[in-house]
Design a protein around this motif. Structure first.
Motif, PDB file in Angstrom:
ATOM      1  N   TRP A  20       0.843  -1.206   0.000  1.00  0.00           N
ATOM      2  CA  TRP A  20       0.000   0.000   0.000  1.00  0.00           C
ATOM      3  C   TRP A  20       0.873   1.248   0.000  1.00  0.00           C
ATOM      4  O   TRP A  20       0.611   2.207  -0.745  1.00  0.00           O
ATOM      5  N   VAL A  21       1.921   1.247   0.816  1.00  0.00           N
ATOM      6  CA  VAL A  21       2.843   2.386   0.851  1.00  0.00           C
ATOM      7  C   VAL A  21       3.528   2.555  -0.504  1.00  0.00           C
ATOM      8  O   VAL A  21       3.671   3.681  -1.012  1.00  0.00           O
ATOM      9  N   ALA A  22       3.959   1.440  -1.100  1.00  0.00           N
ATOM     10  CA  ALA A  22       4.614   1.503  -2.407  1.00  0.00           C
ATOM     11  C   ALA A  22       3.670   2.076  -3.464  1.00  0.00           C
ATOM     12  O   ALA A  22       4.102   2.827  -4.359  1.00  0.00           O
ATOM     13  N   ARG A  23       2.406   1.745  -3.365  1.00  0.00           N
ATOM     14  CA  ARG A  23       1.436   2.281  -4.330  1.00  0.00           C
ATOM     15  C   ARG A  23       1.288   3.786  -4.179  1.00  0.00           C
ATOM     16  O   ARG A  23       1.226   4.515  -5.175  1.00  0.00           O
ATOM     17  N   GLN A  24       1.221   4.261  -2.948  1.00  0.00           N
ATOM     18  CA  GLN A  24       1.124   5.700  -2.734  1.00  0.00           C
ATOM     19  C   GLN A  24       2.364   6.411  -3.268  1.00  0.00           C
ATOM     20  O   GLN A  24       2.275   7.488  -3.874  1.00  0.00           O
TER      21      GLN A  24
END
Length: 323
Positions: A20-24
């Protein structure tokens, strides 16, 4: 060591959070794969999500290495090699690099794994297998990462197969890879909200090369040829497609949509193709796990037979889809 279910759930949860962090990060940095004639997707999609699996496996691997006092040589070759394969992939996700530069870096990582394997085993054959497996699988997983969920599910299934053969810390690493794939998969299948990127696809191939190497040292020599069975679906599709492009004098290192899985996905959709490949790999990995201990010649015969069958299915499927 925590119980298996807790281990899998913890790593999967951490990987999901990191994805999720990588997507942001990808959305803010405009790290997007755009659709096009040489792509199998139709909307712009963030890339680089495989960094989550890489970071989790690296942390777990460092912890496991600290516990494996008698087997550190292989860890010393594996973990830095994984780091530089993922690093060059992460760089390429941000700024496309020459494929030849990436190949050189991958060769350095393969040599590191080979040195660790030779040191650990005291023989040159595991070292040779380690180098070949790393060079082949890093690029095969990159070639085959083209539709939703395919590369991740195949890596997770192969991790299950090698976990069934390994013991000790390397078994837990295989399970960590499985859990990492499970944590990432909801972001990539059936609908892709982020792609693995080169950081993820190449790293998955290198992780599997490490597991193959560890298994080749752990199992009886006569069983080593069977280690290739869980990889047969990807190796056949990538191998014949690459050979076909070379014979046609096409630039084989550039993106394209001529793999069997890509042709099938255009006809049937991503989900059914990913599940069909998963079912096929389930058969081959089950055969590896249940086949009794045998001689080298018997194992080679089984492996050759499986690859011939997979090759026949590949040619038949390609002809059927073309018609």
């Amino acid at each position: 060591m925590p119980p298996l279910v807790v281990w899998l759930a913890l790593i999967a949860s951490v990987t999901a959070a990191a994805t999720w962090v990588a997507r942001q990060y990808a959305l803010r940095g405009n790290l997007m794969d755009q659709p096009g004639d040489r792509r199998s997707h139709h909307v712009a999609t963030p890339r680089g999500g495989g960094i989550a699996i890489v970071l989790v496996v690296l942390v777990v691997g460092c912890y496991l290495m600290s516990r494996d006092l008698s087997g550190r040589a292989l860890w010393i070759g594996f973990l830095p090699g994984l780091l530089i394969v993922a690093g060059i992939g992460w760089w390429d996700d941000h700024r496309p690099l020459s494929p030849w530069l990436r190949l050189v870096v991958q060769a350095v990582a393969a040599l590191m794994l080979a040195a660790g394997a030779g040191w650990q085993s005291g023989h040159w054959l595991p070292a040779l297998l380690a180098f070949g497996a790393a060079m082949v699988l890093v690029n095969v997983w990159n070639f085959m990462d083209g539709i939703n969920g395919l590369a991740t599910t195949q890596a997770g299934l192969a991790a299950v197969a090698y976990a069934g053969l390994l013991a000790g810390e390397w078994r837990w690493l295989a399970l960590a890879l499985l859990a990492g794939c499970l944590g990432f998969l909801p972001f990539n299948f059936p609908k892709a909200r982020i792609f693995l990127g080169d950081v993820g696809s190449g790293a998955l191939g290198f992780m599997l090369a490490g597991l193959v190497t560890a298994a080749s040292i752990a199992v009886p020599p006569g069983s080593v040829p069977l280690l290739m069975l869980p990889l047969s679906i990807f190796l056949v599709d990538a191998g014949f497609t690459l050979l076909r492009r070379i014979l046609r004098r096409e630039p084989w290192w550039t993106p394209h949509v001529t793999h069997l899985y890509q042709i099938a996905a255009r006809r049937l959709g991503h989900g059914p193709v990913t599940l069909a490949y998963a079912a096929s790999s389930g058969v081959t990995l089950s055969l590896m796990l249940v086949w009794p201990r045998s001689t080298w010649g018997q194992s080679v015969s089984v492996a050759v037979t499986v690859y011939l069958v997979v090759s026949f299915v590949w040619f038949a499927s390609r002809r059927g889809l073309r018609e």
